[in-house]
Design a protein around this motif. Structure first.
Motif, PDB file in Angstrom:
ATOM      1  N   ASN A 243      10.750  47.797 -30.017  1.00 40.14           N
ATOM      2  CA  ASN A 243       9.544  47.695 -29.193  1.00 40.14           C
ATOM      3  C   ASN A 243       8.509  48.781 -29.487  1.00 40.14           C
ATOM      4  N   TYR A 244       8.496  49.293 -30.709  1.00 37.50           N
ATOM      5  CA  TYR A 244       7.427  50.236 -31.058  1.00 37.50           C
ATOM      6  C   TYR A 244       6.095  49.488 -31.136  1.00 37.50           C
ATOM      7  N   ALA A 245       5.000  50.215 -30.921  1.00 39.67           N
ATOM      8  CA  ALA A 245       3.663  49.610 -30.976  1.00 39.67           C
ATOM      9  C   ALA A 245       3.100  49.715 -32.386  1.00 39.67           C
ATOM     10  N   LEU A 246       2.430  48.673 -32.818  1.00 40.10           N
ATOM     11  CA  LEU A 246       1.848  48.657 -34.152  1.00 40.10           C
ATOM     12  C   LEU A 246       0.768  49.732 -34.306  1.00 40.10           C
ATOM     13  N   GLY A 247       0.014  49.997 -33.255  1.00 41.34           N
ATOM     14  CA  GLY A 247      -1.044  51.002 -33.322  1.00 41.34           C
ATOM     15  C   GLY A 247      -1.559  51.316 -31.937  1.00 41.34           C
ATOM     16  N   ASN A 265      10.961  44.058 -33.910  1.00 43.18           N
ATOM     17  CA  ASN A 265      10.747  45.253 -33.086  1.00 43.18           C
ATOM     18  C   ASN A 265       9.277  45.569 -32.836  1.00 43.18           C
ATOM     19  N   THR A 266       8.379  44.903 -33.557  1.00 42.55           N
ATOM     20  CA  THR A 266       6.961  45.261 -33.543  1.00 42.55           C
ATOM     21  C   THR A 266       6.234  44.640 -32.357  1.00 42.55           C
ATOM     22  N   GLN A 267       5.435  45.480 -31.673  1.00 42.64           N
ATOM     23  CA  GLN A 267       4.616  45.026 -30.550  1.00 42.64           C
ATOM     24  C   GLN A 267       3.136  45.243 -30.863  1.00 42.64           C
ATOM     25  N   ASP A 268       2.285  44.746 -29.979  1.00 44.47           N
ATOM     26  CA  ASP A 268       0.834  44.748 -30.191  1.00 44.47           C
ATOM     27  C   ASP A 268       0.261  46.165 -30.216  1.00 44.47           C
ATOM     28  N   ILE A 269      -0.964  46.284 -30.743  1.00 43.25           N
ATOM     29  CA  ILE A 269      -1.723  47.526 -30.715  1.00 43.25           C
ATOM     30  C   ILE A 269      -2.077  47.863 -29.260  1.00 43.25           C
ATOM     31  N   LEU A 270      -1.833  49.108 -28.874  1.00 46.46           N
ATOM     32  CA  LEU A 270      -2.051  49.532 -27.496  1.00 46.46           C
ATOM     33  C   LEU A 270      -3.522  49.819 -27.224  1.00 46.46           C
ATOM     34  N   ASP A 271      -3.984  49.403 -26.044  1.00 44.03           N
ATOM     35  CA  ASP A 271      -5.354  49.676 -25.632  1.00 44.03           C
ATOM     36  C   ASP A 271      -5.393  50.625 -24.432  1.00 44.03           C
ATOM     37  N   THR A 272      -4.346  51.386 -24.220  1.00 45.90           N
ATOM     38  CA  THR A 272      -4.228  52.165 -22.989  1.00 45.90           C
ATOM     39  C   THR A 272      -5.297  53.236 -22.838  1.00 45.90           C
ATOM     40  N   ASN A 273      -5.872  53.711 -23.949  1.00 48.37           N
ATOM     41  CA  ASN A 273      -6.895  54.755 -23.873  1.00 48.37           C
ATOM     42  C   ASN A 273      -8.310  54.197 -23.743  1.00 48.37           C
ATOM     43  N   ARG A 283     -17.601  52.727 -28.534  1.00 47.04           N
ATOM     44  CA  ARG A 283     -18.877  52.001 -28.497  1.00 47.04           C
ATOM     45  C   ARG A 283     -18.714  50.504 -28.714  1.00 47.04           C
ATOM     46  N   TRP A 284     -17.693  50.103 -29.482  1.00 46.70           N
ATOM     47  CA  TRP A 284     -17.671  48.737 -30.011  1.00 46.70           C
ATOM     48  C   TRP A 284     -16.500  47.890 -29.527  1.00 46.70           C
ATOM     49  N   GLY A 285     -15.711  48.394 -28.602  1.00 45.67           N
ATOM     50  CA  GLY A 285     -14.642  47.588 -28.043  1.00 45.67           C
ATOM     51  C   GLY A 285     -13.482  47.386 -29.006  1.00 45.67           C
ATOM     52  N   ARG A 286     -12.558  46.517 -28.626  1.00 50.51           N
ATOM     53  CA  ARG A 286     -11.366  46.266 -29.434  1.00 50.51           C
ATOM     54  C   ARG A 286     -11.738  45.530 -30.709  1.00 50.51           C
ATOM     55  N   ARG A 287     -11.279  46.082 -31.842  1.00 49.80           N
ATOM     56  CA  ARG A 287     -11.525  45.452 -33.142  1.00 49.80           C
ATOM     57  C   ARG A 287     -10.211  45.473 -33.920  1.00 49.80           C
ATOM     58  N   ALA A 288      -9.378  44.501 -33.652  1.00 48.48           N
ATOM     59  CA  ALA A 288      -8.098  44.340 -34.349  1.00 48.48           C
ATOM     60  C   ALA A 288      -8.043  42.910 -34.856  1.00 48.48           C
ATOM     61  N   ARG A 295       5.791  37.380 -37.633  1.00 44.73           N
ATOM     62  CA  ARG A 295       6.737  38.283 -37.002  1.00 44.73           C
ATOM     63  C   ARG A 295       8.130  37.680 -37.032  1.00 44.73           C
ATOM     64  N   GLU A 296       9.095  38.489 -37.421  1.00 41.82           N
ATOM     65  CA  GLU A 296      10.481  38.036 -37.462  1.00 41.82           C
ATOM     66  C   GLU A 296      10.908  37.548 -36.076  1.00 41.82           C
ATOM     67  N   GLY A 297      11.588  36.406 -36.041  1.00 44.05           N
ATOM     68  CA  GLY A 297      12.049  35.855 -34.772  1.00 44.05           C
ATOM     69  C   GLY A 297      11.026  35.010 -34.060  1.00 44.05           C
ATOM     70  N   GLY A 298       9.847  34.869 -34.659  1.00 46.19           N
ATOM     71  CA  GLY A 298       8.819  34.037 -34.050  1.00 46.19           C
ATOM     72  C   GLY A 298       7.513  34.773 -33.893  1.00 46.19           C
ATOM     73  N   ASP A 299       6.422  34.087 -34.182  1.00 44.41           N
ATOM     74  CA  ASP A 299       5.104  34.701 -34.075  1.00 44.41           C
ATOM     75  C   ASP A 299       4.724  34.907 -32.607  1.00 44.41           C
ATOM     76  N   ALA A 300       3.785  35.856 -32.398  1.00 44.13           N
ATOM     77  CA  ALA A 300       3.302  36.174 -31.060  1.00 44.13           C
ATOM     78  C   ALA A 300       1.789  35.978 -31.012  1.00 44.13           C
ATOM     79  N   PRO A 301       1.238  35.717 -29.840  1.00 40.86           N
ATOM     80  CA  PRO A 301      -0.214  35.478 -29.742  1.00 40.86           C
ATOM     81  C   PRO A 301      -1.059  36.657 -30.210  1.00 40.86           C
ATOM     82  N   TRP A 302      -0.545  37.885 -30.084  1.00 35.55           N
ATOM     83  CA  TRP A 302      -1.387  39.046 -30.392  1.00 35.55           C
ATOM     84  C   TRP A 302      -1.768  39.157 -31.862  1.00 35.55           C
ATOM     85  N   HIS A 303      -1.022  38.524 -32.770  1.00 36.52           N
ATOM     86  CA  HIS A 303      -1.394  38.603 -34.184  1.00 36.52           C
ATOM     87  C   HIS A 303      -1.881  37.253 -34.725  1.00 36.52           C
TER      88      HIS A 303
END
Length: 435
Positions: A243-247, A265-273, A283-288, A295-303
């Motif tokens: 469950n580590y975050a990608l970024g 084990n990979t999770q989405d990029i964190l926006d907590t800050n 200035r420019w919002g989320r740009r990912a 993703r191994e085991g099945g794709d996720a909506p975040w990517h």
């Protein structure tokens, strides 16, 4: 296929075995094909005293920092326990083998007063432009999870290929040219804790592997003050602790991930800050942006594919190294430097052969004239102009050759680019005023 990965600790051994296995499955062998520089080295480092120097520090200290021609330092296999400072432009450090040539150092030390002064934050510290690292491993052996830079830099036009960058702590590879630099990584392995790849400016990574040793965020990018800054990663594989975050977003960032593979084990990029309203740092919002990532085991909506939301809506095939750097540098270019002009400066009759870009001379260039004269090179090296003296009256240059060497591009690229020595018609410069 040659994927070179250094196991960090016994605690990670099983995860790393699975990581290596998955990397072999996901990547086609041809994607890692590398053609290392066929150019011979200028200096050899060998711990058994069979080279010019027995350590890297001494080899670098022998260079003249004001020179700008490319110098290739070949490092024979061995463990070099050194903290390295590169402050001369256009230096290549080339290892004998990726696993066998190791530069290691323990930073920060448990006794700070023992640290070498003014060398920088990392094991290898780059304070010059145009540096190439290839075919070696750099590891910060400090065992605790603090800021443990393996590669730190303030220079731009930095190129690494076929390298491992290893640490247990934060900021393993931190290339931080002021205002933002240009960085290229191919067929490399990155390992560390939070923000272990954290460029400021523009970075392009291809055919590489990533491993997060903890549950923190792997990627960090400083994309502030210029909306074109970006971190682009293509054809690469990510794994890490569960469950580590990608970024994460500590400030304005821009991530492009194209044809990448993620472990389960990979999770989405964190926006907590990220704040709710724009600030100077956001200035420019989320740009990912993602395309063809799975993703191994099945794709996720975040990517899910969303390149159409990026500025200019680039097609996947447009996202290259040259595109990443907005046309200011193409480290994958293969074209030869060419002669653009041949000038004769009167009354001294000095001949200037001007190339399309800065070049490095190895050997002895000889400028032959129509009447059979051979002009001597003045040994000014590393610029885009070679100067020869002295031309006889009523004669003109006819051909350029190199005895015992070659002329090649000084700029960092993945493959050497030998110069085309075909001369252009002669032009005359204005007469120099006599003193």
């Amino acid at each position: 296929m040659n994927i070179s990965i250094t196991t960090p600790t016994k605690r990670h051994a099983l995860s790393f075995f699975l990581f290596s296995l998955l990397s072999l499955i996901f990547f086609h062998p041809n994607s890692f094909a590398q053609s290392f520089s066929a150019l011979p080295p200028d200096i050899t480092v060998a711990q058994d005293s069979t080279g010019d120097f027995s350590n890297i520090t001494a080899a670098l200290a022998s260079l003249e920092n004001t020179d700008s021609d490319r110098i290739i330092i070949f490092i024979r296999d061995g463990v070099y326990t050194e903290q390295i400072l590169i402050n001369r432009p256009n230096v290549t450090l080339r290892g004998e083998s990726r696993k066998g040539t190791r530069i290691e150092y323990d930073i920060p030390r448990r006794h700070p007063e023992q640290e070498p002064a003014a060398l920088g934050r990392g094991v290898v510290n780059i304070f010059a432009d145009g540096i190439i690292l290839e075919n070696l491993t750099i590891e910060n052996t400090y065992p605790f999870r603090r800021h443990t830079f393996a590669l730190f830099g303030r220079g731009t036009l930095t190129l690494t290929q076929n390298c491992d960058f290893i640490a247990e702590g934060n900021d393993t590879v931190a290339l931080w040219a002021r205002g933002g630099g240009l960085y290229y990584h191919a067929n490399c392995h990155f390992q560390g804790n939070i923000d272990y790849l954290c460029p400021r400016g523009w970075a392009y990574v291809t055919n590489s592997t990533f491993y997060e040793v903890d549950t923190r965020a792997a990627l960090w990018h400083d994309g502030g003050k210029d909306p074109r800054k970006k971190l682009v990663i293509k054809d690469s594989f990510f794994d890490g602790a569960k469950n580590y975050a990608l970024g994460r977003y500590p400030r304005d960032s821009q991530f492009y991930l194209i044809s990448c593979r993620f472990s389960a084990n990979t999770q989405d990029i964190l926006d907590t800050n990220a704040p709710d309203k724009p600030t100077d740092d956001f200035r420019w919002g989320r740009r990912a942006f993602f395309h063809d990532c799975h993703r191994e085991g099945g794709d996720a909506p975040w990517h899910a594919n969303n390149l159409q939301e990026a500025a200019g809506a680039p097609a996947p095939k447009e996202i290259t190294a040259a595109w990443t750097f907005d046309g200011r540098w193409d480290p994958e270019r293969t074209d030869a430097p060419t002669v653009t002009e041949v000038r004769i400066a009167a009354p001294d009759r000095v001949v200037e052969v001007v190339f399309s870009e800065p070049v490095t001379v190895r050997g002895n260039p000889v400028l032959k004239t129509k009447k059979g004269q051979q002009l001597r090179w003045t040994e000014v090296n590393g610029t885009n102009t070679l100067t020869f003296a002295l031309l006889n009256p009523n004669d003109i240059p006819a051909s350029l050759t190199v005895e015992g060497g070659t002329i090649f591009a000084s700029l960092p690229t993945t493959h050497p680019r030998l110069a085309d020595l075909q001369l252009k018609p002669v032009t005359k410069k204005a007469n120099r005023k006599k003193r």
